[in-house]
Scaffold this motif. Structure first.
Motif, PDB file in Angstrom:
ATOM      1  N   GLY A   1       0.787  -1.224   0.000  1.00 38.78           N
ATOM      2  CA  GLY A   1       0.000   0.000   0.000  1.00 38.78           C
ATOM      3  C   GLY A   1       0.819   1.274   0.000  1.00 38.78           C
ATOM      4  N   ASN A   2       2.137   1.148  -0.107  1.00 38.50           N
ATOM      5  CA  ASN A   2       2.984   2.342  -0.233  1.00 38.50           C
ATOM      6  C   ASN A   2       3.399   2.498  -1.695  1.00 38.50           C
ATOM      7  N   PHE A   3       3.981   3.646  -2.031  1.00 39.57           N
ATOM      8  CA  PHE A   3       4.351   3.892  -3.426  1.00 39.57           C
ATOM      9  C   PHE A   3       5.503   4.874  -3.506  1.00 39.57           C
ATOM     10  N   ILE A   4       6.172   4.872  -4.654  1.00 41.19           N
ATOM     11  CA  ILE A   4       7.256   5.805  -4.926  1.00 41.19           C
ATOM     12  C   ILE A   4       6.994   6.474  -6.272  1.00 41.19           C
ATOM     13  N   GLU A   5       7.654   7.619  -6.481  1.00 41.25           N
ATOM     14  CA  GLU A   5       7.452   8.382  -7.713  1.00 41.25           C
ATOM     15  C   GLU A   5       8.718   8.390  -8.554  1.00 41.25           C
ATOM     16  N   ALA A   6       8.552   8.326  -9.855  1.00 41.52           N
ATOM     17  CA  ALA A   6       9.680   8.405 -10.776  1.00 41.52           C
ATOM     18  C   ALA A   6      10.273   9.812 -10.740  1.00 41.52           C
ATOM     19  N   GLY A   7      11.588   9.880 -10.955  1.00 44.31           N
ATOM     20  CA  GLY A   7      12.275  11.166 -10.981  1.00 44.31           C
ATOM     21  C   GLY A   7      13.508  11.083 -11.858  1.00 44.31           C
ATOM     22  N   GLU A   8      14.397  12.038 -11.723  1.00 46.01           N
ATOM     23  CA  GLU A   8      15.594  12.071 -12.563  1.00 46.01           C
ATOM     24  C   GLU A   8      16.460  10.829 -12.355  1.00 46.01           C
ATOM     25  N   ASP A   9      16.578  10.371 -11.126  1.00 42.56           N
ATOM     26  CA  ASP A   9      17.418   9.210 -10.845  1.00 42.56           C
ATOM     27  C   ASP A   9      16.739   7.896 -11.210  1.00 42.56           C
ATOM     28  N   THR A  10      15.412   7.888 -11.198  1.00 40.82           N
ATOM     29  CA  THR A  10      14.649   6.679 -11.543  1.00 40.82           C
ATOM     30  C   THR A  10      13.562   7.084 -12.531  1.00 40.82           C
ATOM     31  N   PRO A  11      13.906   7.216 -13.811  1.00 40.04           N
ATOM     32  CA  PRO A  11      12.954   7.751 -14.794  1.00 40.04           C
ATOM     33  C   PRO A  11      12.011   6.717 -15.396  1.00 40.04           C
ATOM     34  N   PHE A  12      12.162   5.459 -15.037  1.00 37.88           N
ATOM     35  CA  PHE A  12      11.234   4.450 -15.553  1.00 37.88           C
ATOM     36  C   PHE A  12      11.026   3.371 -14.495  1.00 37.88           C
ATOM     37  N   PHE A  13       9.862   2.719 -14.564  1.00 38.51           N
ATOM     38  CA  PHE A  13       9.531   1.636 -13.661  1.00 38.51           C
ATOM     39  C   PHE A  13       9.215   0.376 -14.458  1.00 38.51           C
ATOM     40  N   GLN A  14       9.530  -0.764 -13.882  1.00 38.98           N
ATOM     41  CA  GLN A  14       9.167  -2.062 -14.446  1.00 38.98           C
ATOM     42  C   GLN A  14       8.506  -2.895 -13.362  1.00 38.98           C
ATOM     43  N   ILE A  15       7.512  -3.670 -13.731  1.00 37.20           N
ATOM     44  CA  ILE A  15       6.884  -4.616 -12.820  1.00 37.20           C
ATOM     45  C   ILE A  15       6.767  -5.953 -13.539  1.00 37.20           C
ATOM     46  N   GLY A  16       6.588  -7.009 -12.765  1.00 33.69           N
ATOM     47  CA  GLY A  16       6.560  -8.335 -13.373  1.00 33.69           C
ATOM     48  C   GLY A  16       7.968  -8.845 -13.607  1.00 33.69           C
ATOM     49  N   GLU A  17       8.167  -9.527 -14.710  1.00 33.32           N
ATOM     50  CA  GLU A  17       9.482 -10.066 -15.073  1.00 33.32           C
ATOM     51  C   GLU A  17      10.318  -8.954 -15.686  1.00 33.32           C
ATOM     52  N   MET A  18      11.389  -8.557 -15.005  1.00 35.92           N
ATOM     53  CA  MET A  18      12.109  -7.371 -15.456  1.00 35.92           C
ATOM     54  C   MET A  18      13.601  -7.585 -15.696  1.00 35.92           C
ATOM     55  N   LYS A  19      14.182  -8.636 -15.151  1.00 34.04           N
ATOM     56  CA  LYS A  19      15.653  -8.697 -15.129  1.00 34.04           C
ATOM     57  C   LYS A  19      16.287  -8.837 -16.510  1.00 34.04           C
ATOM     58  N   TYR A  20      15.582  -9.431 -17.477  1.00 32.31           N
ATOM     59  CA  TYR A  20      16.196  -9.629 -18.794  1.00 32.31           C
ATOM     60  C   TYR A  20      16.167  -8.365 -19.643  1.00 32.31           C
ATOM     61  N   GLY A  21      15.120  -7.570 -19.504  1.00 29.27           N
ATOM     62  CA  GLY A  21      15.007  -6.372 -20.339  1.00 29.27           C
ATOM     63  C   GLY A  21      15.552  -5.112 -19.711  1.00 29.27           C
ATOM     64  N   ARG A  22      15.778  -5.127 -18.407  1.00 28.00           N
ATOM     65  CA  ARG A  22      16.216  -3.916 -17.720  1.00 28.00           C
ATOM     66  C   ARG A  22      17.578  -3.404 -18.179  1.00 28.00           C
ATOM     67  N   PRO A  23      18.587  -4.258 -18.383  1.00 23.87           N
ATOM     68  CA  PRO A  23      19.892  -3.726 -18.799  1.00 23.87           C
ATOM     69  C   PRO A  23      19.834  -2.883 -20.065  1.00 23.87           C
ATOM     70  N   ILE A  24      18.937  -3.225 -20.970  1.00 27.18           N
ATOM     71  CA  ILE A  24      18.812  -2.462 -22.211  1.00 27.18           C
ATOM     72  C   ILE A  24      18.278  -1.062 -21.926  1.00 27.18           C
ATOM     73  N   LEU A  25      17.286  -0.973 -21.040  1.00 26.21           N
ATOM     74  CA  LEU A  25      16.740   0.335 -20.678  1.00 26.21           C
ATOM     75  C   LEU A  25      17.778   1.186 -19.960  1.00 26.21           C
ATOM     76  N   VAL A  26      18.512   0.578 -19.048  1.00 24.25           N
ATOM     77  CA  VAL A  26      19.520   1.314 -18.288  1.00 24.25           C
ATOM     78  C   VAL A  26      20.588   1.888 -19.221  1.00 24.25           C
ATOM     79  N   ARG A  27      20.993   1.129 -20.226  1.00 27.14           N
ATOM     80  CA  ARG A  27      22.056   1.573 -21.122  1.00 27.14           C
ATOM     81  C   ARG A  27      21.590   2.589 -22.165  1.00 27.14           C
ATOM     82  N   ALA A  28      20.355   2.466 -22.628  1.00 22.42           N
ATOM     83  CA  ALA A  28      19.949   3.234 -23.808  1.00 22.42           C
ATOM     84  C   ALA A  28      18.945   4.356 -23.540  1.00 22.42           C
ATOM     85  N   TYR A  29      18.337   4.396 -22.368  1.00 20.59           N
ATOM     86  CA  TYR A  29      17.324   5.420 -22.103  1.00 20.59           C
ATOM     87  C   TYR A  29      17.917   6.826 -22.136  1.00 20.59           C
ATOM     88  N   GLU A  30      17.197   7.740 -22.778  1.00 21.92           N
ATOM     89  CA  GLU A  30      17.532   9.159 -22.768  1.00 21.92           C
ATOM     90  C   GLU A  30      16.229   9.941 -22.615  1.00 21.92           C
TER      91      GLU A  30
END
Length: 238
Positions: A130-159
């Motif tokens: 029941g708690n939540f966090i907000e996206a910001g400059e340090d965390t500009p995207f969120f993933q839920i569910g199965e995330m570990k395989y696709g996350r490295p691509i977002l971390v490297r390429a997001y602008e």
């Protein structure tokens, strides 16, 4: 994903309770008052929990009185996030009391994003507690569910300055890497592109198994990885 120009949402549609019980359900929902507010919710986790939460949230938007908090009457995105969080927490607690005692069995997580007139575009990640966090400059995207395989691509390429078209390409590459490594993720993919300040549902749709662009991206990404690997120096055993 938060961009300078707005928000980008993408979700898969696969749910499963084992390799022999795979189904397709929509995991993205929208509530809109054109010109005044747009809210998009994506869900992951126990299907009974997420469907109950979405149904309750939707029923409250149609209720004739104010006895239950409604997303269409929330004065800000923060208050909307509180409504979603409280609803998720209450649904999980009710399920636990009525039967299954393993709390994790009914867990779910939710992403809420959008804009209410008079306030900024905001993106939240809601936890089952029941708690939540907000996206910001340090965390500009969120993933839920199965995330570990696709996350490295977002971390490297997001602008943050990328276009919607570039963001779609990035998310499809991330999802492609995930579905090739995990059977719990699968096509079709739903998406929504929200333009900051529009206060209405943006470009949205579904990318199916036979989508020509996705097939091109998937094949091209695989070929590019092989080319990149071959271009690196080989390991010297001596």
């Amino acid at each position: 994903m938060v961009l300078d120009r707005g928000l980008v949402f993408m979700s898969d549609t696969r749910t499963n309770a084992g390799l022999d019980n795979i189904s397709t359900f929509r995991k993205m929902t929208h509530w809109e008052v054109p010109g005044e507010r747009i809210l998009t919710v994506m869900t992951a986790g126990n299907l009974a929990t997420t469907q109950a939460v979405i149904s309750l949230l939707d029923e409250r938007t149609k209720a004739p009185d104010d006895r239950e908090p409604s997303l269409l009457k929330a004065p800000s995105m923060f208050q909307a996030a509180r409504i979603v969080a409280d609803t998720l927490k209450d649904v999980i607690a009710k399920h636990n009391k009525n039967g299954q005692q393993a709390a994790s069995a009914f867990n779910a997580t939710i992403i809420l994003g959008g804009q209410i007139k008079g306030g900024p575009t905001r993106l939240f990640l809601v936890y089952p507690e029941g708690n939540f966090i907000e996206a910001g400059e340090d965390t500009p995207f969120f993933q839920i569910g199965e995330m570990k395989y696709g996350r490295p691509i977002l971390v490297r390429a997001y602008e943050p300055g990328m276009s919607f078209e570039e963001a779609m390409r990035l998310l499809l590459v991330s999802f492609d890497s995930t579905l090739k490594a995990n059977l719990t993720v699968g096509l079709p993919f739903d998406y929504h592109l929200y333009s900051d300040g529009s206060h209405e549902l943006g470009k949205n749709g579904r990318i199916g198994v036979d989508d020509a662009y996705f097939q091109t991206v998937s094949q091209g990404w695989g070929d590019a990885l092989k080319t990149a690997l071959d271009s690196l120096p080989t390991f010297d055993l001596d």
